[in-house]
Scaffold this motif. Structure first.
Motif, PDB file in Angstrom:
ATOM      1  N   ALA A   1       0.823  -1.211   0.000  1.00  0.00           N
ATOM      2  CA  ALA A   1       0.000   0.000   0.000  1.00  0.00           C
ATOM      3  C   ALA A   1       0.855   1.257   0.000  1.00  0.00           C
ATOM      4  O   ALA A   1       0.476   2.274  -0.605  1.00  0.00           O
ATOM      5  CB  ALA A   1      -0.926  -0.005   1.214  1.00  0.00           C
ATOM      6  N   VAL A  39       2.537   7.402  -1.261  1.00  0.00           N
ATOM      7  CA  VAL A  39       1.135   7.339  -0.818  1.00  0.00           C
ATOM      8  C   VAL A  39       0.185   7.540  -1.997  1.00  0.00           C
ATOM      9  O   VAL A  39      -0.997   7.816  -1.796  1.00  0.00           O
ATOM     10  CB  VAL A  39       0.853   8.397   0.274  1.00  0.00           C
ATOM     11  CG1 VAL A  39       1.633   8.098   1.539  1.00  0.00           C
ATOM     12  CG2 VAL A  39       1.152   9.799  -0.232  1.00  0.00           C
ATOM     13  N   PHE A  58      -3.072   5.588  -1.940  1.00  0.00           N
ATOM     14  CA  PHE A  58      -4.140   6.126  -1.097  1.00  0.00           C
ATOM     15  C   PHE A  58      -4.853   7.294  -1.786  1.00  0.00           C
ATOM     16  O   PHE A  58      -6.085   7.388  -1.739  1.00  0.00           O
ATOM     17  CB  PHE A  58      -3.574   6.577   0.255  1.00  0.00           C
ATOM     18  CG  PHE A  58      -3.108   5.443   1.118  1.00  0.00           C
ATOM     19  CD1 PHE A  58      -3.983   4.819   1.994  1.00  0.00           C
ATOM     20  CD2 PHE A  58      -1.795   4.999   1.062  1.00  0.00           C
ATOM     21  CE1 PHE A  58      -3.566   3.768   2.801  1.00  0.00           C
ATOM     22  CE2 PHE A  58      -1.371   3.955   1.858  1.00  0.00           C
ATOM     23  CZ  PHE A  58      -2.249   3.335   2.732  1.00  0.00           C
ATOM     24  N   ASN A  83      -0.896  -1.389  -5.421  1.00  0.00           N
ATOM     25  CA  ASN A  83      -0.862  -0.489  -4.266  1.00  0.00           C
ATOM     26  C   ASN A  83      -2.200   0.205  -4.046  1.00  0.00           C
ATOM     27  O   ASN A  83      -2.561   0.532  -2.913  1.00  0.00           O
ATOM     28  CB  ASN A  83       0.260   0.532  -4.413  1.00  0.00           C
ATOM     29  CG  ASN A  83       0.073   1.439  -5.605  1.00  0.00           C
ATOM     30  OD1 ASN A  83      -0.571   1.071  -6.589  1.00  0.00           O
ATOM     31  ND2 ASN A  83       0.638   2.629  -5.548  1.00  0.00           N
ATOM     32  N   ALA A 102      -4.161  -0.229  -0.655  1.00  0.00           N
ATOM     33  CA  ALA A 102      -4.499   1.000   0.072  1.00  0.00           C
ATOM     34  C   ALA A 102      -5.955   0.980   0.512  1.00  0.00           C
ATOM     35  O   ALA A 102      -6.290   1.416   1.618  1.00  0.00           O
ATOM     36  CB  ALA A 102      -4.219   2.220  -0.799  1.00  0.00           C
TER      37      ALA A 102
END
Length: 289
Positions: A41, A62, A65, A254, A258
């Motif tokens: 993630a 990130v 996300f 990812n 996430a």
């Protein structure tokens, strides 16, 4: 003397060693997939697509996300999940606590029959009543509404009997004294039984919160409108239904991981605060008749 104790000591050490090995293997089977999920993630798009299992992020990022939250609009099912979980849990705990309080009243007609009937409901699998429940929700016009998910499992025999066991641990002399002072049943329930059964409330709340947060079958059964999807249905679409995304947009690993991490975070945050009450609640609830 030492010779006689040697076989016992050796056997005890062997038993402890086998137990530790078994627990270590069990821990690894749970911990490695969790670490792999978090590592992927927080990895970049390219790094997360590489084969193999990783325990630490590669090319920390990130973007998974931000993509799943903004571009794939995971915030809508997340908000739906929060609404269903919070309202459903509060109503469940309140109703089951009140039912458990009623079942401890002296002189209640048919008390044994009611307890037996509640126990009987716990033997019926949810799959056996799935179609009747769907028909009831359809006739009430609750399909494609969050109300159907809140009403699903609003009470349970397990929670009622667990709260009943906790209330039985409260000395009956306290309620009798409060009654002589002019307190009514509802006031005694709120000001006396609820505070003294805090561990039981925490136990039921934790069970129900986790159950509703991970609720999948009722949402799959009652909801077909994408705007009313809860988090678990959205994750299922994100991870399994790859054809539902645009052909110009590839859902990378990812991004999927996430989404899973976002779904796990509320449970990971809440559990440490209620763990001490949960352990105490299970022990007290199990020891009372």
């Amino acid at each position: 003397m030492k010779t006689n104790n040697l076989p016992t000591s050796w056997g005890s050490r062997l038993f402890d060693g086998v137990n530790l090995l078994f627990l270590f293997i069990l821990l690894a089977t749970m911990l490695i997939p969790l670490l792999n999920t978090f590592a992927l993630a927080f990895s970049s798009n390219f790094a997360s697509m590489q084969p193999g299992i990783i325990l630490f992020p590669k090319q920390f990022s990130v973007e998974g996300f931000t993509t799943v939250w903004n571009r794939m609009q995971l915030y809508t099912p997340f908000l739906n999940n929060v609404i269903v979980t919070l309202i459903g849990t509060v109503c469940h705990v309140l109703l089951c606590s009140m039912a458990g309080y009623v079942l401890i009243q002296r002189g209640l007609p048919g008390k044994k029959f009611m307890v037996s009937a509640i126990l009987l409901t716990m033997t019926i699998p949810g799959e056996a009543i799935m179609i009747p429940v769907y028909v009831v929700n359809k006739e009430l016009g609750l399909l494609n509404s969050l109300t159907a998910l809140i009403m699903s499992g609003l009470v349970s025999g397990f929670s009622i009997l667990l709260m009943r066991n906790f209330f039985l641990s409260v000395p009956v002399e306290m309620s009798e004294s409060a009654t002589m002072d002019g307190a009514g049943a509802f006031r005694i329930f709120i000001t006396m039984y609820i505070p003294l059964a805090a561990a039981g409330l925490a136990t039921v709340t934790l069970f129900e919160f986790v159950s509703r947060w991970n609720q999948f079958t009722p949402a799959l059964l009652f909801i077909s409108d994408h705007a009313k999807y809860t988090l678990q249905i959205a994750l299922k679409s994100l991870i399994v239904d790859t054809d539902s995304t645009s052909s110009n947009f590839i859902v990378t690993t990812n991004v999927r991981m996430a989404g899973i991490v976002i779904a796990l975070l509320p449970l990971v945050i809440i559990y440490p605060y209620v763990q001490k009450y949960f352990v105490k609640g299970i022990l007290v609830g199990a020891n009372k008749e």
